[in-house]
Design an enzyme around this catalytic site. Structure first.
Site, PDB file in Angstrom:
ATOM      1  N   GLU A   1       7.536   3.850  15.245  1.00  0.00           N
ATOM      2  CA  GLU A   1       8.175   3.642  13.942  1.00  0.00           C
ATOM      3  C   GLU A   1       9.663   4.008  14.076  1.00  0.00           C
ATOM      4  O   GLU A   1      10.006   4.975  14.776  1.00  0.00           O
ATOM      5  CB  GLU A   1       7.472   4.599  12.955  1.00  0.00           C
TER       6      GLU A   1
ATOM      7  N   LYS B   1       6.006  -1.126   5.383  1.00  0.00           N
ATOM      8  CA  LYS B   1       5.049  -0.004   5.259  1.00  0.00           C
ATOM      9  C   LYS B   1       4.561   0.182   3.822  1.00  0.00           C
ATOM     10  O   LYS B   1       5.366   0.365   2.897  1.00  0.00           O
ATOM     11  CB  LYS B   1       5.717   1.275   5.766  1.00  0.00           C
TER      12      LYS B   1
ATOM     13  N   VAL C   1       3.779  13.540  12.430  1.00  0.00           N
ATOM     14  CA  VAL C   1       4.061  14.981  12.471  1.00  0.00           C
ATOM     15  C   VAL C   1       2.804  15.798  12.153  1.00  0.00           C
ATOM     16  O   VAL C   1       2.672  16.930  12.606  1.00  0.00           O
ATOM     17  CB  VAL C   1       5.217  15.373  11.518  1.00  0.00           C
TER      18      VAL C   1
ATOM     19  N   CYS D   1       2.354   4.152  10.777  1.00  0.00           N
ATOM     20  CA  CYS D   1       2.125   5.596  10.690  1.00  0.00           C
ATOM     21  C   CYS D   1       1.164   6.003   9.568  1.00  0.00           C
ATOM     22  O   CYS D   1      -0.026   5.768   9.664  1.00  0.00           O
ATOM     23  CB  CYS D   1       3.459   6.329  10.603  1.00  0.00           C
TER      24      CYS D   1
HETATM   25  C1  ACM Z   1       4.712   9.062   8.943  1.00  0.00           C
HETATM   26  O1  ACM Z   1       4.231   8.209   8.208  1.00  0.00           O
HETATM   27  N1  ACM Z   1       5.829   8.862   9.592  1.00  0.00           N
HETATM   28  C2  ACM Z   1       4.012  10.340   9.142  1.00  0.00           C
END
Ligand code: ACM
Length: 263
Positions: free
Chosen positions: A38, A109, A169, A142
């Site tokens: 990402e 996203k 994370v 992510c």
């Molecule tokens: C994330 O969506 N970068 C944890």
């Protein structure tokens, strides 16, 4: 078909350095499909909307997408790569897909994480599956993994392999993805990053590495270390993902009972 990921430590704001690093690392790599993290060219921890705007690019004209188009042509590969997309005043945390014939498409996203909500709009593309010469490729980014609906939707749309650019994370994704693959009978490639960003006085983010490739039977085909750069490829047979029959009586998708589901 050979699929792979490149896990590395993007330097914040150093787009040219990060693009060059990816180009160099993948120059000799023989594969059909490469997944990058990402926001791989910009870094992750923006500190203002102005900063995010400054580093974002229109798709597909922007330099990051164009660099991926060039790399796809030169290496004869498909690439899925996360980037910051600018569309007028609106910014999206997006991923582009490119192939040997050029730009293929973009996904924005759906589920934004943490302070991403300060800079980016929630994605409005919806989940997308791209029917390419190497297979039916779905994309999520992510934090989308947390919502089982993301991979289930991509599976119902016909994805055989799900490309998952990430900047993880929290610690749970590497344990969850084998189950996500198993419950949908699809391959998944999570390309995470390593390193830390401490761009504000009170907050450091450390990314957990552990990029991996998971199979429709729930097995882990490859897993990278937590804090080392890694370019890893594996051979996959996408026919495994096309077969949703569990036994003569059970079919993963045909046995669903959506009339009893609340979603
Ligand atoms: C994330 O969506 N970068 C944890």
């Amino acid at each position: 078909m050979k699929v792979g990921f490149y896990q590395f430590n993007p330097l914040f704001g150093r787009k040219h350095v990060n693009l060059e690093k990816v180009t160099e690392a993948t120059r000799e790599a023989q594969m059909d499909l490469l997944v990058l993290p990402e926001l791989f060219a910009t870094g992750y921890q923006f500190t203002s909307k102005a900063e995010a705007l400054n580093l974002s690019e229109p798709v597909p004209e922007g330099e990051t997408t164009q660099a991926m188009v060039r790399l796809s042509r030169e290496q004869n590969i498909h690439i899925v790569a996360g980037l910051a997309e600018q569309d007028g005043e609106r910014l999206y945390n997006s991923a582009v897909i490119t192939g040997p014939n050029g730009f293929i498409g973009v996904y924005r996203k759906t589920h934004l994480f943490f302070e991403e909500k300060l800079w980016f709009e929630p994605g409005d593309s919806g989940f997308r599956v791209f029917d390419t010469s190497v297979g039916r490729i779905g994309i999520m980014i992510c934090f989308d993994w947390v919502f089982p609906e993301s991979m289930r939707t991509l599976t119902l749309m016909g994805a055989e392999i799900i490309c998952h650019p990430a900047n993880l994370v929290l610690p749970w994704c590497p344990s969850a993805m084998p189950i996500r693959s198993l419950e949908n009978r699809v391959f998944a490639v999570t390309a995470n990053r390593i390193g830390s960003e401490c761009r504000t006085a009170d907050q450091c983010l450390t990314f957990i590495g552990t990029s991996q490739i998971t199979a429709p039977d729930g097995s882990i085909l490859a897993r990278a270390p937590e804090q080392e750069e890694a370019l890893i490829t594996v051979d996959v047979d996408l026919a495994m993902a096309a077969n949703k029959r569990l036994n003569p009586y059970n079919h993963l998708l045909e046995d669903r009972r959506p009339e009893f589901y609340k979603c």
